[in-house]
Design a protein around this motif. Structure first.
Motif, PDB file in Angstrom:
ATOM      1  N   UNK A  15      15.001  -4.637  47.190  1.00  0.00           N
ATOM      2  CA  UNK A  15      14.328  -4.559  48.479  1.00  0.00           C
ATOM      3  C   UNK A  15      13.298  -3.431  48.425  1.00  0.00           C
ATOM      4  N   UNK A  16      12.374  -3.461  49.366  1.00  0.00           N
ATOM      5  CA  UNK A  16      11.404  -2.368  49.431  1.00  0.00           C
ATOM      6  C   UNK A  16      12.078  -1.059  49.829  1.00  0.00           C
ATOM      7  N   UNK A  17      13.253  -1.169  50.453  1.00  0.00           N
ATOM      8  CA  UNK A  17      13.989   0.038  50.807  1.00  0.00           C
ATOM      9  C   UNK A  17      14.346   0.872  49.590  1.00  0.00           C
ATOM     10  N   UNK A  18      14.577   0.181  48.457  1.00  0.00           N
ATOM     11  CA  UNK A  18      14.913   0.896  47.220  1.00  0.00           C
ATOM     12  C   UNK A  18      13.745   1.784  46.775  1.00  0.00           C
ATOM     13  N   UNK A  19      12.533   1.320  47.028  1.00  0.00           N
ATOM     14  CA  UNK A  19      11.346   2.082  46.650  1.00  0.00           C
ATOM     15  C   UNK A  19      11.286   3.414  47.406  1.00  0.00           C
ATOM     16  N   UNK A  20      11.748   3.392  48.657  1.00  0.00           N
ATOM     17  CA  UNK A  20      11.657   4.590  49.494  1.00  0.00           C
ATOM     18  C   UNK A  20      12.901   5.481  49.401  1.00  0.00           C
ATOM     19  N   UNK A  21      13.937   5.016  48.713  1.00  0.00           N
ATOM     20  CA  UNK A  21      15.215   5.752  48.686  1.00  0.00           C
ATOM     21  C   UNK A  21      15.066   7.164  48.132  1.00  0.00           C
ATOM     22  N   UNK A  22      14.595   7.278  46.902  1.00  0.00           N
ATOM     23  CA  UNK A  22      14.518   8.602  46.276  1.00  0.00           C
ATOM     24  C   UNK A  22      13.417   9.473  46.898  1.00  0.00           C
ATOM     25  N   UNK A  23      12.247   8.925  47.227  1.00  0.00           N
ATOM     26  CA  UNK A  23      11.263   9.762  47.940  1.00  0.00           C
ATOM     27  C   UNK A  23      11.787  10.282  49.276  1.00  0.00           C
ATOM     28  N   UNK A  24      12.570   9.456  49.993  1.00  0.00           N
ATOM     29  CA  UNK A  24      13.150   9.924  51.252  1.00  0.00           C
ATOM     30  C   UNK A  24      14.071  11.110  51.010  1.00  0.00           C
ATOM     31  N   UNK A  25      14.896  11.006  49.972  1.00  0.00           N
ATOM     32  CA  UNK A  25      15.789  12.118  49.629  1.00  0.00           C
ATOM     33  C   UNK A  25      14.983  13.363  49.261  1.00  0.00           C
ATOM     34  N   UNK A  26      13.886  13.172  48.547  1.00  0.00           N
ATOM     35  CA  UNK A  26      13.032  14.299  48.170  1.00  0.00           C
ATOM     36  C   UNK A  26      12.373  14.935  49.394  1.00  0.00           C
ATOM     37  N   UNK A  27      11.965  14.117  50.356  1.00  0.00           N
ATOM     38  CA  UNK A  27      11.366  14.648  51.586  1.00  0.00           C
ATOM     39  C   UNK A  27      12.382  15.494  52.346  1.00  0.00           C
TER      40      UNK A  27
END
Length: 378
Positions: A187-199
């Motif tokens: 899913x596109x959610x996977x793309x945002x997973x690690x950047x979200x954690x980094x933010x």
């Protein structure tokens, strides 16, 4: 190779570093603070203080040393998260109890020598230009956090470019044997997973960076100019260190992201060891900073040794410290204060903002967990 045993060996190293940090804490505190008690200058040279410190080290090595050995041996034979958590709690309680015994002895010593404090004016030193003095920055420039933003942007771009090549089910977790034991649908959610954690981590580290600048300034009455410089270097080093740790953590998360996105082949040893090793590196970094700089810059060599013996006493604020560990002063507007026995800073629990901050951070953690679940499973 038994990866699981190696991971538990790293955990034992983590425990030993914690043991060392607690052992060296009396050596890194401010000169005028002794086991959480503020002492007047004319008592600091008393030989009985050395006896208190030696007694603490002797008791710590005897009780916590024996306990740490038993704890590590037990963990090596019966590796378990429950044993690890329970053992760490007992260690922290035991080390705190040993500290408190020394704290009480020093309080009794101070009380028995109250005559030294009679008829001496108590003052609070204030420096209104400290934070605004641009020629001697108390903190590194905020612009250094741009590096973190570039790292986050790189991870977003990497996810966007790799998305079409990902399989329907993407592996996201590997066990101690290096076998895939977890995955999620693409899913596109996977793309945002690690950047979200980094933010989230960058926001938290930026808050810590700001807290260093906002924290209450403590200027010694014995040598104000020297104390001011020690405070500046102390804050600058910790501010720079927070920026460094943030970048280090983001780079490790980026490596994990590249593994999950299958941009680089999965290296099982690196995948399994990088997170516990990161924790070890962070602890070693904190230990190094504490020994290198000391609380309030107490271990710095500024070249100034001119202490004024006849100066006014610093305000005796022992009553505002619970056990010398927790600061509780509703009259003080400061939210962040330097720890008396420990490393870096703590909160003023007499300030309602402290509880608002704790509640906000707790809510943020739960919100992050909920967002991650939405990204991966919905």
């Amino acid at each position: 190779m038994n990866y699981e045993m190696i991971i538990w060996a790293i955990v034992i190293v983590f425990i030993l570093i914690l043991f060392i940090i607690k052992l060296v804490t009396p050596q890194i505190v401010r000169r005028e603070i002794f086991f959480g008690v503020r002492l007047p200058e004319n008592l600091l040279g008393d030989l009985r203080l050395d006896d208190f410190k030696k007694a603490y080290i002797r008791n710590y090595l005897s009780f916590c040393g024996l306990y740490t050995i038993l704890f590590c041996v037990t963990l090596a034979k019966f590796p378990s998260n429950a044993i690890l958590l329970g053992g760490l709690i007992v260690f922290l309680l035991l080390s705190t109890w040993l500290y408190y015994l020394s704290h009480q002895r020093v309080r009794a010593f101070k009380k028995a020598n109250e005559a030294h404090m009679l008829n001496r004016k108590q003052v609070v030193m204030v420096d209104t230009s400290f934070r605004s003095d641009k020629s001697n920055r108390p903190l590194p420039a905020k612009a250094w956090f741009i590096i973190s933003l570039f790292i986050i942007g790189f991870n977003l771009l990497a996810g966007y470019l790799a998305y079409d090549e990902l399989p329907i089910v993407v592996p996201t977790h590997w066990n101690a044997q290096g076998e895939i034991d977890g995955g999620v649908f693409k899913t596109w959610g996977l793309v945002f997973l690690f950047p979200l954690l980094q933010i989230f981590i960058t926001g938290f580290m930026f808050l810590l960076y700001q807290a260093v600048g906002w924290s209450k300034l403590q200027i010694s009455t014995l040598n104000p100019a020297d104390s001011r410089e020690r405070n500046r270097i102390f804050r600058f080093r910790w501010g720079a260190n927070i920026i460094f740790l943030n970048i280090l953590i983001l780079l490790v998360i980026s490596l994990l992201n590249l593994f999950v996105l299958q941009i680089i082949p999965v290296n099982v040893p690196v995948l399994l060891f990088v997170q516990p090793l990161l924790i070890i590196l962070v602890l070693l970094d904190i230990l190094f900073m504490a020994v290198w700089t000391g609380q309030g810059g107490s271990r710095l060599n500024t070249g100034s040794v001119n202490y004024c013996q006849d100066s006014d006493m610093a305000l005796d604020d022992d009553k505002d410290w619970i056990g010398g560990l927790l600061y509780f002063n509703p009259r003080d507007p400061a939210l962040f204060v330097e720890k008396r026995f420990g490393i870096a800073w703590g909160l003023n629990y007499g300030n309602i903002k402290a509880y608002m901050l704790i509640a906000s951070l707790t809510a943020a953690f739960f919100l992050l967990d909920s967002i991650i679940e939405l990204l991966l499973f919905y």
